[in-house]
Structures are given as structure tokens and as C-alpha cells.
Design a protein around this motif. Structure first.
Motif, PDB file in Angstrom:
ATOM      1  N   LEU A 116       0.830  -1.206   0.000  1.00 28.62           N
ATOM      2  CA  LEU A 116       0.000   0.000   0.000  1.00 28.62           C
ATOM      3  C   LEU A 116       0.858   1.247   0.000  1.00 28.62           C
ATOM      4  O   LEU A 116       0.605   2.210  -0.725  1.00 28.62           O
ATOM      5  N   SER A 117       1.926   1.221   0.842  1.00 30.44           N
ATOM      6  CA  SER A 117       2.837   2.374   0.922  1.00 30.44           C
ATOM      7  C   SER A 117       3.512   2.625  -0.420  1.00 30.44           C
ATOM      8  O   SER A 117       3.613   3.765  -0.880  1.00 30.44           O
ATOM      9  N   VAL A 118       3.985   1.544  -1.071  1.00 33.82           N
ATOM     10  CA  VAL A 118       4.667   1.687  -2.368  1.00 33.82           C
ATOM     11  C   VAL A 118       3.681   2.154  -3.440  1.00 33.82           C
ATOM     12  O   VAL A 118       4.022   2.962  -4.310  1.00 33.82           O
ATOM     13  N   GLN A 119       2.426   1.650  -3.390  1.00 34.95           N
ATOM     14  CA  GLN A 119       1.415   2.097  -4.356  1.00 34.95           C
ATOM     15  C   GLN A 119       1.155   3.599  -4.238  1.00 34.95           C
ATOM     16  O   GLN A 119       1.053   4.314  -5.236  1.00 34.95           O
ATOM     17  N   LEU A 120       1.031   4.083  -3.004  1.00 36.58           N
ATOM     18  CA  LEU A 120       0.831   5.525  -2.784  1.00 36.58           C
ATOM     19  C   LEU A 120       2.045   6.311  -3.258  1.00 36.58           C
ATOM     20  O   LEU A 120       1.926   7.405  -3.830  1.00 36.58           O
ATOM     21  N   ASN A 121       3.244   5.754  -3.005  1.00 35.96           N
ATOM     22  CA  ASN A 121       4.493   6.418  -3.408  1.00 35.96           C
ATOM     23  C   ASN A 121       4.573   6.554  -4.930  1.00 35.96           C
ATOM     24  O   ASN A 121       4.848   7.624  -5.465  1.00 35.96           O
ATOM     25  N   ILE A 122       4.319   5.437  -5.642  1.00 35.64           N
ATOM     26  CA  ILE A 122       4.432   5.475  -7.107  1.00 35.64           C
ATOM     27  C   ILE A 122       3.332   6.344  -7.706  1.00 35.64           C
ATOM     28  O   ILE A 122       3.516   6.999  -8.738  1.00 35.64           O
TER      29      ILE A 122
END
Length: 702
Positions: A114-120
Motif C-alpha cells: 500500500l505504501s509503495v502504491q501511494l508512493n508510485i
């Protein structure tokens, strides 16, 4: 090479020195110490380090948004206003990215993904928005529209990430970053590289400091994306470094926006106010001086009023005694006339003229001209008029020639004008007599020159013929006789050409020369007569080129006359073109006319001689010892023959370059349904060629 030069200008020693001047040693020390402290935190507690970094970057982005919202009316910089709004939404994603990494959200079973999805997501929004921002360098922005657009996009994206499984996975346990995430990183990297080039290309819209800050931001962002591509896992030293670089990049972004949105507009505003204040002080001083001068001028004005009254009385007396007619008009009506004007118009007294307008006395032929002039006077289009000649009609009906000059008097808007009239009747008679005398002298001079030239033109071939006959009497050798027979024949052609030209010119003047018109194709007539002399032209060391844009073009024309016109022009072209030159004959057409051109690379004709080249008996070289022979009738006759076809002939020439004669004949079809006569080059045409080329002293067809 181009971008290399620009990078040197932007990141040059002088520019970097100015940037470092803005930061004191204390600031640099605190910033460096903060970075070291963050690195230490990251090594001991990565989760805490990550939360701090993401919070700081979110605060930085939110600060940009707040600054832009509060200053967009001052800065009026659409580019940075757009970026400020964008980074307001980026801060939301950034903050959620940091929170998601801690696992606070219970929505997802995989907090890291989830964190990486928000980051990208926010990185893609950030990259695409930077590319779009360059549009607003040239177009004004509507902040409300941008805000609502990004609100909609962000809400939709967050809904997809948090509440659906439509957004692709970006991180998998025991595997690392997915191929989708890595491809996105590559795309973001390309976008950032493109943005640097766009900043350099549009550098004129930014200061060097702003470009430097923005370039540093993009460079550090590119480094972060590069590390993300290389490092497919998380929670290692690469991640630590990339987050530090991310924090530094947002610092430079913050500096760029503050520099352009806050410092630059405020400096401009301050400088503008200072300049306005200085101008106001100067104008106050000038105003005091002006008031002082006005007081002095008022005193002088009273004195001038008294002098004006005295001058008015003197001027009225002076106008009365002047021999020229003078009248003053108000709104084109006479309000004053002097005694000379009364006498000129044959009036009994001044009252008979007062209240009337100049239009009451102008001759009908000059009515429109004078009406236009009076209208111009009323509208102050031309405040001063030179002397103009008119015909006026006096009260008793006599027509007189006058010359007048008008000038406005009084203040603007008074519509007061003074006019001086001169009776030029005697002068006109003298000018007319002088003109007749000059024309007679010119005609006599022209006649003398013509007969002198004609006698030379006639005597020369007669002398040659006589000499040839004498030589033939002394030598009866057949080859010798054949040679001189050719010379006699050539000079007979020359005499025949002179006589034909004189007779045809006389016929044209008397109106007896009639065209033998036929409706036929003019192209082969011009082509055949042109190409029939090609061998002769080549023997002279010149090239003859024929070109046409159409193969068939039917109209009414006299074939014999057209052949004669073309031969005359070609004869002149050959006569005045040196060896190695080129003669072009071309035909083109439009809806209304056929265009025939003869162009050479000869000696050309000077501009002052071009205006008289078509006048009868005129030659550029009038001397009896001139280089080329000719009676001076040829081109005049050509012009007359062209005009008999209702056409025109014009000349374009540059001295030392060559000449071009353009004939335009109207496409008339009055004889379209009559019998056509086929044109061919026969013996009669050969004779015409020999006659027209007779003064070049060599046979074409022997």
C-alpha cells in the motif's frame, strides 16, 4: 553541444556563488547536522526515519501549496501557481505513504505494498504535472479549475488504491518490487530527464537562480528514481540514501518556488514603489516650478493682449493695401475680404461677398477638388496647403485662372482659415506659349536627329552595294561574284527593312494598316519562327531556348505580324548579346491573355533610357559612330503592332545583366468558327528573317 553550453551558464561558478551567498554558514551547518541526525536515525530505527522524512517532505509540499494560494494574485506566475496546487495534492499522497508504511491502516493486509502504491502514484502525478506545467508559460491559468481537477483525480486514485484491487501490486513479500513498479520508475526517470531539457529550452522565462534550483531538484529526483530502479528491496542502505536525497530535492523545489513566487515579486513591487516615489518627488518639484512660471506668464499675457490689439489694427490696414486678393473663412464662409478680393470677383462691395463660400465661385471642373479640400480643412487633415491652381467664375461670369494658398488661423476647432489668391491669367498665357515653343523645338530636334540617322542608315547599304558592284566589274571570278552578290543581297534586305518600317509606321499613324486576323494556334507560329534562327544564333556562339507551358492556345491574331514582332525582338537580342550569352523565348498564359517573353543576357538598358525605348526615332546610342545599326523605328513599330492586337509590351532590364520584353495579347475568339490557316516556315518567312536580321551584317540563309 547546445545543452552543454546552457548547463555551464546555469551551474557556472558565478551563479553557484550567488546561491551560496543566500545561505549563511550557520544554515549550512544546521542543514548538514540535520542530515547526519536523520542518517543516524535511519540506521537505528528505519521506521522512525521513514516517518520523519515523509512528514518533512509532505510539510514542504503543503507549504508550497499554502504559499501559492496566498500569493497567486501578486506573483501572477501561472507556471509556479500550477506547481504549487499540484504539490498540495502530492503532500497528501506523501503523508499517506508515510502513514501506510507504519501499518496504521487496517484496510490492507499488505501495508508495504500500500505504501509503495501511494508512493508510485504521487510520483507519476508529480512527473506528468511537471511536463504539463510548461504549457502555463504561454497560457494563463485558472487556479479553481486546476484545484477541482486534481481533487477529482486524487479522490478517484485514492479510492482505487484503498477500496479496490484495480491498482497493480507494487511490492511482494520475499520477492521485492514488482515489474510494474520498476517500469513506472523508468517512466518517471524519463519524464524528469525531459523536464530538465524543457527548463533549459524555456530558460528565458526564469531567472538563472530559479533554473538552478529546479534543475537541482530534478537531478536529485532522478538519482532517487535511479536508486529505486537498481534497488529492488526495501529497508537497506540504498533506501536510506534515496530518502535523504528525496528530502534534499524537495528543499531545492521549495527554494525555487519561494524565490520566484515570494522574493522576486516582492523585490519587483518594492523597486516599483521606490521608483514611483522618486518620480512623484521629481514631479512635485517640477509642479512648483511650473506654478512659478505660470505666474510669470500671466503677467506677460496681459502685456501681450495689449500688443495684439495694436497689431490687429495694423494688420487690417496692411491687408487692405495688399495687391493680392485675401479672404478669411469661418466654416468655409467668407467673414472678411479685402479690397483686392472685391476687385478680383468683380463685386460692387464687400457685403456682396460676405457670407458666401468658395464653392459659389469655383468652376464646375474644379468643384470636386475644392469640396475635398474644404472638407480636409474642416477636419484639420492637412493644416497647410501649397499653392494650387483653380478656375473661378466671377460675379459677371468671367472665368479666371487663380493660384491660392490656405492656412488655418486661430485656435484649433475655430475652423478659421486665411486664403491668398493670385490672378495667374497672364502667367498661364506665357507658360502656354513657352510650352508650344519647347514642343516645336523638341519636334524639330527629333526630326533633325531622325533624318540624320536615316540618311546614315540609307547611305551605308547603298555605299556597300555600289562598292560591291565596282569590285564585281573588276573581277569576273564566279566565286568572287557569288560572295559580293551575297553582300548586295544583304544590304538590299537592309534597305527594304528601313523602307518597310517607315511605310508601316506611316500607315499606322494614318490608320491604314489593317490586321489580317485568323483564329489559330499561336504556339507553333512563335515556336517555328524562333527555332528557325537557332542555327544562326548558335553560329554566333549563343544559346537559344524556347519554352512554353501549353502546347495549344487558340486566339485571333495576324500570323505575319506576330512573326515580324518576334523576329524584331530576336534581332535586337542577338545584336546586343555577346558570345556565350543566352536568349530565352517563352510562352505562358492565364485566363485572359497569352504572355510571350524574349529575354537575353546582353548589355541591358539603363533606367533613364528605358522610358523612351518605345518612342519613335529614339535610340539609346544616338551618335553616328554607335556600335549597333538601326533607324530607331523598330521597337516603336513593335509596340504599335502589339497594340493593334489590343495587347501591351513592357520592358524589364538591368544594365550589364540583360533585357526582357514581355508581350501580353488578349485571348480573343471572335473568329473562332472561321476557317483556320495553317502556319509554316516557308521561303517567305526565310526572307522575313533575312530582312529583320539584315543590320547584323551576315546572312542567315544564303
Amino acid at each position: 553541444m547546445y545543452y552543454g553550453i546552457e548547463f555551464k551558464k546555469i551551474f557556472g561558478k558565478e551563479n553557484l556563488k550567488n546561491i551560496f551567498k543566500e545561505h549563511s554558514i550557520n544554515h549550512i551547518f544546521i542543514f548538514a547536522f540535520s542530515l547526519l541526525l536523520l542518517l543516524y536515525t535511519g540506521k537505528t530505527n528505519y521506521k522512525l526515519f521513514h516517518s520523519i522524512i515523509e512528514t518533512l517532505t509532505a510539510v514542504a509540499c503543503l507549504s508550497l501549496f499554502i504559499i501559492v494560494i496566498n500569493t497567486y494574485k501578486i506573483s501572477k506566475n501561472s507556471f509556479f501557481i500550477y506547481l504549487g496546487i499540484v504539490y498540495g495534492f502530492v503532500s497528501i499522497f506523501n503523508l499517506l505513504h508515510g502513514i501506510a508504511d507504519t501499518g496504521i491502516f487496517n484496510i490492507s493486509t499488505d501495508p508495504i505494498n500500500l505504501s509503495v502504491q501511494l508512493n508510485i502514484s504521487y510520483r507519476i502525478i508529480e512527473g506528468i504535472s511537471i511536463l504539463i506545467s510548461f504549457i502555463f508559460l504561454y497560457k494563463p491559468i485558472k487556479p479553481i479549475l486546476v484545484f477541482y481537477s486534481y481533487t477529482l483525480i486524487s479522490s478517484l486514485l485514492l479510492y482505487i488504491i484503498f477500496f479496490t484491487k484495480l491498482f497493480p501490486a507494487c511490492f511482494i513479500y520475499n520477492f521485492g518490487l514488482t515489474s510494474f513498479e520498476i517500469k513506472c520508475e523508468h517512466a518517471i526517470l524519463l519524464i524528469m530527464l525531459s523536464s530538465i531539457l524543457l527548463f533549459i529550452k524555456n530558460r528565458k522565462h526564469f531567472s538563472k537562480t530559479v533554473i538552478c534550483y529546479m534543475s537541482l531538484y530534478l537531478v536529485f529526483t532522478i538519482l532517487v528514481r535511479t536508486i529505486s530502479i537498481i534497488n529492488t528491496t526495501i529497508y537497506n542502505d540504498f533506501c536510506l540514501v534515496s530518502h535523504i536525497l528525496k528530502f534534499i530535492s524537495y528543499y531545492f523545489l521549495y527554494k525555487a518556488l519561494v524565490e520566484n513566487v515570494l522574493n522576486h515579486p516582492l523585490n519587483i513591487l518594492y523597486n516599483d514603489l521606490s521608483h514611483k516615489n522618486s518620480e512623484l518627488n521629481l514631479k512635485t518639484i517640477e509642479l512648483k516650478k511650473t506654478v512659478s512660471k505660470l505666474n510669470e506668464e500671466n503677467i506677460k499675457l496681459e502685456k501681450i493682449k495689449k500688443e495684439l490689439q495694436l497689431n490687429k489694427d495694423k494688420q487690417e490696414k496692411l491687408l487692405e493695401f495688399l495687391p493680392d486678393a485675401i479672404f478669411v473663412t469661418h466654416n468655409s464662409k467668407f467673414i472678411y475680404v479685402n479690397t483686392a478680393a472685391v476687385d478680383l470677383f468683380k463685386a460692387e462691395n464687400k457685403e456682396e461677398l460676405l457670407g458666401k463660400t468658395p464653392l459659389n465661385f469655383v468652376h464646375k471642373d474644379y468643384l470636386d477638388v475644392l469640396t475635398e479640400r474644404l472638407e480636409a480643412e474642416k477636419n484639420h487633415i492637412n493644416p497647410y496647403y501649397n499653392f494650387n491652381e483653380y478656375k473661378l467664375v466671377t460675379i459677371d461670369g468671367e472665368i479666371i485662372d487663380v493660384e491660392l494658398k490656405t492656412s488655418p488661423i486661430g485656435c484649433k476647432g475655430d475652423n478659421l482659415c486665411i486664403t491668398v489668391l493670385y490672378d495667374i491669367g497672364e502667367r498661364k498665357k506665357a507658360e502656354h506659349t513657352a510650352k508650344l515653343l519647347y514642343e516645336a523645338q523638341e519636334n524639330e530636334k527629333l526630326k533633325t536627329e531622325f533624318f540624320s540617322n536615316l540618311s546614315h542608315e540609307l547611305r551605308t547599304p547603298i555605299n556597300v552595294i555600289y562598292s560591291a558592284l565596282q569590285v564585281m566589274d573588276l573581277n569576273n571570278n564566279p566565286k568572287f561574284i557569288e560572295k559580293y552578290h551575297s553582300i548586295i543581297k544583304q544590304n538590299c534586305y537592309r534597305l527594304l527593312r528601313i523602307i518597310n518600317n517607315i511605310i508601316d509606321s506611316t500607315k499606322i499613324d494614318a490608320g491604314y494598316l489593317k490586321l489580317n486576323l485568323t483564329y489559330d494556334n499561336i504556339i507553333p507560329v512563335v515556336e517555328d519562327i524562333s527555332l528557325s534562327i537557332s542555327s544562326y544564333v548558335e553560329s554566333k556562339g549563343m544559346d537559344l531556348i524556347f519554352d512554353t507551358d501549353v502546347e495549344e492556345l487558340y486566339l485571333d491574331f495576324d500570323p505575319d505580324i506576330i512573326e515580324r514582332i518576334i523576329l524584331n525582338l530576336l534581332s535586337n537580342a542577338v545584336k546586343f548579346t555577346e558570345k556565350g550569352g543566352t536568349i530565352n523565348v517563352f510562352i505562358s498564359h492565364n485566363d485572359e491573355s497569352v504572355i510571350i517573353g524574349v529575354k537575353d543576357t546582353g548589355i541591358g538598358i539603363s533606367k533613364d533610357q528605358q522610358s523612351i525605348i518605345f518612342e519613335r526615332f529614339r535610340q539609346v546610342d544616338k551618335s553616328l559612330s554607335r556600335n549597333k545599326e538601326g533607324s530607331g523605328i523598330g521597337l516603336s513599330l513593335v509596340k504599335s503592332l502589339v497594340e493593334l492586337h489590343k495587347g501591351t509590351i513592357t520592358l524589364t532590364s538591368t544594365e550589364g545583366v540583360g533585357s526582357e520584353f514581355i508581350i501580353q495579347l488578349p485571348i480573343l475568339e471572335t473568329l473562332k468558327y472561321s476557317a483556320k490557316s495553317k502556319q509554316t516556315i516557308d521561303n517567305n518567312v526565310v526572307q522575313k528573317i533575312n530582312i529583320e536580321f539584315s543590320d547584323i551584317y551576315s546572312d542567315i540563309y544564303s
